[in-house]
Design a protein around this motif. Structure first.
Motif, mmCIF file in Angstrom:
data_model
loop_
_atom_site.group_PDB
_atom_site.id
_atom_site.type_symbol
_atom_site.label_atom_id
_atom_site.label_comp_id
_atom_site.label_asym_id
_atom_site.label_seq_id
_atom_site.Cartn_x
_atom_site.Cartn_y
_atom_site.Cartn_z
ATOM 1 N N VAL A 50 71.991 31.613 25.647
ATOM 2 C CA VAL A 50 72.997 32.329 26.593
ATOM 3 C C VAL A 50 74.229 31.332 26.805
ATOM 4 C CG1 VAL A 50 73.275 33.041 28.695
ATOM 5 C CG2 VAL A 50 71.093 33.315 27.705
ATOM 6 N N ARG A 76 78.061 30.608 28.814
ATOM 7 C CA ARG A 76 79.063 30.734 29.822
ATOM 8 C C ARG A 76 80.360 31.231 29.171
ATOM 9 N NH1 ARG A 76 80.320 28.355 34.739
ATOM 10 N NH2 ARG A 76 79.763 30.409 35.599
ATOM 11 N N LEU A 128 81.074 34.397 33.427
ATOM 12 C CA LEU A 128 79.766 34.641 33.295
ATOM 13 C C LEU A 128 79.070 34.530 32.283
ATOM 14 C CD1 LEU A 128 79.818 38.611 32.931
ATOM 15 C CD2 LEU A 128 82.027 37.351 33.032
ATOM 16 N N ASP A 129 77.566 34.601 32.367
ATOM 17 C CA ASP A 129 76.524 34.371 31.493
ATOM 18 C C ASP A 129 76.508 35.609 30.595
ATOM 19 O OD1 ASP A 129 76.638 32.184 33.162
ATOM 20 O OD2 ASP A 129 74.826 32.876 33.990
ATOM 21 N N GLN A 182 74.495 37.034 26.751
ATOM 22 C CA GLN A 182 73.538 36.569 25.678
ATOM 23 C C GLN A 182 74.316 36.701 24.344
ATOM 24 O OE1 GLN A 182 71.404 39.701 27.256
ATOM 25 N NE2 GLN A 182 69.838 38.468 28.030
ATOM 26 N N VAL A 220 86.271 33.344 39.411
ATOM 27 C CA VAL A 220 85.355 34.220 40.053
ATOM 28 C C VAL A 220 83.955 34.043 39.072
ATOM 29 C CG1 VAL A 220 84.038 36.559 40.419
ATOM 30 C CG2 VAL A 220 86.665 35.976 41.044
ATOM 31 N N HIS A 221 82.905 33.716 39.598
ATOM 32 C CA HIS A 221 81.558 33.484 38.972
ATOM 33 C C HIS A 221 80.543 34.755 39.217
ATOM 34 C CE1 HIS A 221 82.579 29.450 37.673
ATOM 35 N NE2 HIS A 221 83.266 29.575 39.150
ATOM 36 N N ASP A 222 80.331 35.192 38.149
ATOM 37 C CA ASP A 222 79.376 36.440 37.985
ATOM 38 C C ASP A 222 78.202 36.061 37.689
ATOM 39 O OD1 ASP A 222 78.526 39.197 38.337
ATOM 40 O OD2 ASP A 222 79.688 39.852 36.939
ATOM 41 N N SER A 223 77.203 36.276 38.672
ATOM 42 C CA SER A 223 75.835 35.750 38.448
ATOM 43 C C SER A 223 75.191 36.756 37.597
ATOM 44 C CB SER A 223 74.807 35.603 39.653
ATOM 45 O OG SER A 223 75.678 34.600 40.606
ATOM 46 N N THR A 224 75.318 37.021 36.209
ATOM 47 C CA THR A 224 74.804 38.042 35.673
ATOM 48 C C THR A 224 73.360 37.943 35.017
ATOM 49 O OG1 THR A 224 76.065 37.423 33.785
ATOM 50 C CG2 THR A 224 76.716 39.393 35.120
ATOM 51 N N ALA A 225 73.058 36.600 34.584
ATOM 52 C CA ALA A 225 71.924 36.334 33.739
ATOM 53 C C ALA A 225 70.986 35.382 34.328
ATOM 54 C CB ALA A 225 72.418 36.052 32.417
ATOM 55 N N GLU A 226 70.988 34.188 33.634
ATOM 56 C CA GLU A 226 69.814 33.318 33.958
ATOM 57 C C GLU A 226 70.048 32.124 35.072
ATOM 58 O OE1 GLU A 226 67.264 34.215 32.639
ATOM 59 O OE2 GLU A 226 68.042 35.526 31.107
ATOM 60 N N LEU A 227 71.315 32.375 35.442
ATOM 61 C CA LEU A 227 71.779 31.033 36.579
ATOM 62 C C LEU A 227 71.953 31.758 37.872
ATOM 63 C CD1 LEU A 227 74.275 28.785 34.501
ATOM 64 C CD2 LEU A 227 71.772 28.531 34.578
ATOM 65 N N TYR A 241 74.666 30.283 41.003
ATOM 66 C CA TYR A 241 75.671 29.519 41.242
ATOM 67 C C TYR A 241 75.752 29.156 42.762
ATOM 68 C CZ TYR A 241 77.100 31.395 36.941
ATOM 69 O OH TYR A 241 76.914 31.418 35.545
#
Lengths: 99, 213
Positions: free
Chosen positions: A60, A62, A84-85, A87, B168-175, B177
């Protein structure tokens, strides 16, 4: 599994709309960005959502996007970004893509 | 909900009765949640008391935990470096339980203002910030923050100068913030506890900055 991208790589998000539990938001699909940080490998949530183990784990990343690349009519300053993160299987190198 | 009542003679004006929790619609997901919980308890995967205790523990989390970490980071640059590398491990140093989901701290600087959202659902660093405010889960915040972040920030009373990048940090997956806010000027004499008192939930979400007059 070794990671396909490194920090600083320019990437494009796949423009695909598969059904199921997908964690790549619509607004970044098909958009270009830059890998800003490596995140550990994680079991694939697209598989785990259906009771499978999600293995092997997927790298994954960023990815940093310029707001102007995400939204054609973005009103704010040039420098604004969204991060954003994503895959690995949702990412391709920029030059591979003819869109 | 049109029923009204008055309390006593001192206050003769009736007001509408507040709806009970059960007056809202019972959704499929609510029914399924209850059914799964009952099954897990019946099958002794965990007990009703385990579940109650877990819910109580989640509800007891508050932004005070995150605030303590921020204040500590302001005073100890080595700790700050470790926190930016691995929040969960840094929390452990302070005997704070940050949970098992990795949390990433992003630092506000004079050049970058960070703000968090989860556009897909409502991912939030609950262990360090407590339960999210209702607006954080709203469709309006989730859809607008990525689309027009500066307009949303302005509605929170926060105006970021144009020469500062809004990220902007979009928390879409494994983390998950959290924001490490900037230490305000004029706080050089404050101790860690007093500094922690300045750090609010909203500045760790990034919808505001710490402003001291």
């Amino acid at each position: 599994m070794s990671a396909r991208f490194i920090v600083g790589d320019r990437v494009r998000v796949r423009q695909a709309y598969p059904p199921g539990h997908v964690r790549t938001p619509y607004y970044v699909r098909g958009k270009e960005g830059v890998v800003s940080r490596m995140i550990a490998e994680h079991p694939n949530p697209e598989e785990r959502a259906y009771g499978r183990d999600g293995l092997p784990p997927v790298p994954v990343y960023r990815v940093l996007f310029r707001q102007n690349d995400l939204w054609q009519d973005y009103q704010g300053p040039e420098g604004d970004t969204t991060e954003l993160d994503i895959q690995e299987h949702w990412l391709g190198p920029l030059e591979e893509d003819g869109e | 909900m049109s029923e009204t009542h008055s309390h006593d003679d001192d206050w003769p004006y009736p007001h509408p009765q507040q709806p009970d929790i059960e007056d809202g619609p019972l959704t499929d997901l609510m029914i399924m949640t209850d059914a799964v919980a009952e099954l897990l308890i019946d099958k002794e995967v965990f007990s009703a008391d385990d579940m109650r205790r877990t819910l109580e523990a989640i509800d007891s989390k508050s932004p005070a935990e995150g605030a303590r970490m921020v204040a500590h980071a302001w005073l100890d640059p080595d700790f700050k470096a470790r926190m930016l590398e691995d929040v969960n491990a840094a929390a452990e140093e302070m005997s704070i339980d940050a949970g098992t989901i990795p949390i990433l701290a992003v630092e506000n600087t004079k050049d970058i203002h960070n703000v968090i959202v989860c556009t897909l659902c409502s991912c939030y660093p609950k262990y360090l910030l407590g339960l999210p405010p209702d607006w954080y889960k709203s469709r309006a915040y989730r859809s607008r923050l990525v689309r027009e972040p500066r307009a949303v920030l302005k509605e929170f009373g926060t105006e970021i100068p144009d020469d500062v990048e809004v990220r902007v940090h979009d928390s879409t997956a494994e983390l998950r913030y959290m924001i490490l806010p900037m230490r305000p000027k004029g706080t050089e004499d404050m101790d860690e506890e007093a500094l922690a008192g300045l750090v609010t939930r909203d500045c760790m979400i990034g919808v505001t900055v710490i402003d001291r007059d």
